[in-house]
Design a protein around this motif. Structure first.
Motif, PDB file in Angstrom:
ATOM      1  N   ASP A 111       0.802  -0.974  -0.036  1.00 51.68           N
ATOM      2  CA  ASP A 111      -0.021   0.094  -0.006  1.00 51.68           C
ATOM      3  C   ASP A 111       0.863   1.269   0.072  1.00 51.68           C
ATOM      4  O   ASP A 111       0.627   2.092  -0.727  1.00 51.68           O
ATOM      5  CB  ASP A 111      -0.998   0.152   1.188  1.00 51.68           C
ATOM      6  CG  ASP A 111      -2.091  -0.949   1.056  1.00 51.68           C
ATOM      7  OD1 ASP A 111      -2.322  -1.310  -0.034  1.00 51.68           O
ATOM      8  OD2 ASP A 111      -2.731  -1.149   2.094  1.00 51.68           O
ATOM      9  N   GLY A 112       1.889   1.427   0.892  1.00 47.26           N
ATOM     10  CA  GLY A 112       2.834   2.412   0.964  1.00 47.26           C
ATOM     11  C   GLY A 112       3.539   2.695  -0.498  1.00 47.26           C
ATOM     12  O   GLY A 112       3.454   3.846  -0.991  1.00 47.26           O
ATOM     13  N   MET A 137       4.277   5.497  -5.643  1.00 46.43           N
ATOM     14  CA  MET A 137       4.029   5.308  -7.083  1.00 46.43           C
ATOM     15  C   MET A 137       3.003   6.535  -7.676  1.00 46.43           C
ATOM     16  O   MET A 137       3.284   7.209  -8.718  1.00 46.43           O
ATOM     17  CB  MET A 137       4.082   4.014  -7.733  1.00 46.43           C
ATOM     18  CG  MET A 137       5.113   3.359  -7.939  1.00 46.43           C
ATOM     19  SD  MET A 137       6.378   4.200  -8.750  1.00 46.43           S
ATOM     20  CE  MET A 137       5.590   4.524 -10.434  1.00 46.43           C
ATOM     21  N   THR A 138       1.630   6.432  -7.076  1.00 49.28           N
ATOM     22  CA  THR A 138       0.469   7.384  -7.529  1.00 49.28           C
ATOM     23  C   THR A 138       1.040   8.889  -7.386  1.00 49.28           C
ATOM     24  O   THR A 138       0.893   9.587  -8.078  1.00 49.28           O
ATOM     25  CB  THR A 138      -0.599   7.144  -6.491  1.00 49.28           C
ATOM     26  OG1 THR A 138      -0.931   5.535  -6.670  1.00 49.28           O
ATOM     27  CG2 THR A 138      -1.863   7.844  -7.215  1.00 49.28           C
ATOM     28  N   ALA A 139       1.875   9.151  -6.088  1.00 50.45           N
ATOM     29  CA  ALA A 139       2.179  10.660  -5.837  1.00 50.45           C
ATOM     30  C   ALA A 139       3.260  10.763  -6.927  1.00 50.45           C
ATOM     31  O   ALA A 139       3.347  12.035  -7.336  1.00 50.45           O
ATOM     32  CB  ALA A 139       2.638  10.518  -4.385  1.00 50.45           C
ATOM     33  N   ILE A 140       3.976  10.066  -7.282  1.00 47.57           N
ATOM     34  CA  ILE A 140       5.077  10.584  -8.250  1.00 47.57           C
ATOM     35  C   ILE A 140       4.280  10.500  -9.467  1.00 47.57           C
ATOM     36  O   ILE A 140       4.708  11.312 -10.476  1.00 47.57           O
ATOM     37  CB  ILE A 140       6.133   9.290  -8.280  1.00 47.57           C
ATOM     38  CG1 ILE A 140       7.036   9.268  -7.279  1.00 47.57           C
ATOM     39  CG2 ILE A 140       6.949   9.474  -9.642  1.00 47.57           C
ATOM     40  CD1 ILE A 140       7.828   8.192  -6.886  1.00 47.57           C
ATOM     41  N   ALA A 141       3.537   9.541 -10.046  1.00 46.35           N
ATOM     42  CA  ALA A 141       3.067   9.663 -11.362  1.00 46.35           C
ATOM     43  C   ALA A 141       2.126  10.716 -11.594  1.00 46.35           C
ATOM     44  O   ALA A 141       1.998  11.025 -12.908  1.00 46.35           O
ATOM     45  CB  ALA A 141       2.298   8.297 -11.864  1.00 46.35           C
ATOM     46  N   VAL A 177      12.899   2.540 -11.776  1.00 46.70           N
ATOM     47  CA  VAL A 177      13.330   3.971 -11.377  1.00 46.70           C
ATOM     48  C   VAL A 177      12.301   4.708 -11.963  1.00 46.70           C
ATOM     49  O   VAL A 177      11.556   4.521 -12.948  1.00 46.70           O
ATOM     50  CB  VAL A 177      14.647   4.320 -12.187  1.00 46.70           C
ATOM     51  CG1 VAL A 177      14.762   4.073 -13.576  1.00 46.70           C
ATOM     52  CG2 VAL A 177      15.300   5.472 -11.597  1.00 46.70           C
ATOM     53  N   GLN A 178      11.990   6.007 -11.347  1.00 45.23           N
ATOM     54  CA  GLN A 178      11.112   6.900 -11.686  1.00 45.23           C
ATOM     55  C   GLN A 178      12.025   8.349 -11.869  1.00 45.23           C
ATOM     56  O   GLN A 178      13.224   8.513 -11.062  1.00 45.23           O
ATOM     57  CB  GLN A 178      10.071   7.377 -10.769  1.00 45.23           C
ATOM     58  CG  GLN A 178       9.162   5.782 -10.637  1.00 45.23           C
ATOM     59  CD  GLN A 178       9.727   5.107  -9.649  1.00 45.23           C
ATOM     60  OE1 GLN A 178       9.978   5.691  -8.410  1.00 45.23           O
ATOM     61  NE2 GLN A 178       9.991   3.834 -10.028  1.00 45.23           N
ATOM     62  N   GLY A 202      13.385  10.953  -2.512  1.00 48.84           N
ATOM     63  CA  GLY A 202      12.262  11.605  -2.610  1.00 48.84           C
ATOM     64  C   GLY A 202      10.961  10.547  -1.941  1.00 48.84           C
ATOM     65  O   GLY A 202       9.952  10.744  -2.565  1.00 48.84           O
ATOM     66  N   ALA A 203      11.475   9.259  -1.271  1.00 47.33           N
ATOM     67  CA  ALA A 203      10.418   8.440  -0.918  1.00 47.33           C
ATOM     68  C   ALA A 203       9.422   9.014  -0.040  1.00 47.33           C
ATOM     69  O   ALA A 203       8.367   8.459   0.134  1.00 47.33           O
ATOM     70  CB  ALA A 203      11.044   7.185  -0.404  1.00 47.33           C
TER      71      ALA A 203
END
Length: 197
Positions: free
Chosen positions: A66-67, A72-76, A99-100, A194-195
């Motif tokens: 979930d975390g 990933m949703t926050a980044i995308a 990697v993002q 940036g996690a």
């Protein structure tokens, strides 16, 4: 009673105007470019990369699916998300690295959550992921890339330096640890940037 522990982290940067080595994956591995329907795959790979590493102590969101999914949703969905710098590496056993990339308000590229699943490390996949993300930033006309890495992650620090990254700032991130969790704060083999987004 929780105990406060400090983790030393390096902020590093690289000018992208200089030539970089060619991007090469080991035989049997291939690239998967960003697509929104791969968000869940990125989250699952991220979990397997980080859940038992120091960076999961520093950034607790990396300890659960979930975390990782929320991250990933926050980044995308964040302004500055850079699909050209966001990749998965896959092989016959499935996806093994992620990697993002994010471009900040200054137009600089931030490498985010570069990780390789433990059983696939030491093959050059992490280096290839970094170079592929840098290639994506360069194509997007980003002049400089930056990242943040836990100092205990000596292999990652050495890899970044070998590719021309230079430290420009050292920070200390404080984390409240339960007494029994300190033993899990071992040296990480992956990096997260940036996690806490």
């Amino acid at each position: 009673m929780p105990k406060l522990k400090y983790f030393k982290r390096h902020r590093m940067e690289l000018e992208l105007r200089h030539a970089r080595p060619a991007v090469e994956l080991p035989a049997g591995y291939y690239w998967l470019p960003w697509k929104h329907d791969l968000l869940e795959v990125h989250a699952r790979v991220k979990l397997h990369c980080f859940k038992d590493e120091t960076d999961a102590v520093v950034f607790p969101c990396l300890t659960s699916l979930d975390g990782c999914r929320e991250l990933m949703t926050a980044i995308a969905t964040r302004p500055g998300f850079t699909p050209a710098a966001t990749w998965l590496v896959a092989g016959s056993q499935g996806c093994v690295g992620t990697v993002q990339g994010l471009t900040d308000a200054n137009g600089y590229g931030g490498i985010q959550n570069l990780g390789v699943i433990p059983g696939y490390r030491g093959k050059g996949i992490g280096r290839a992921l970094l170079l592929k993300a840098l290639e994506g930033f360069a194509k997007a006309k980003v002049p400089r890339a930056f990242l943040e890495v836990t100092a205990l992650n000596r292999a990652a620090v050495q890899m970044y330096r070998s590719l021309g990254f230079r430290s420009y700032q050292t920070i200390y991130r404080s984390v409240e640890l339960e007494p029994d969790s300190e033993s899990s704060a071992h040296a990480s083999h992956v990096t997260t940037i940036g996690a806490g987004i």
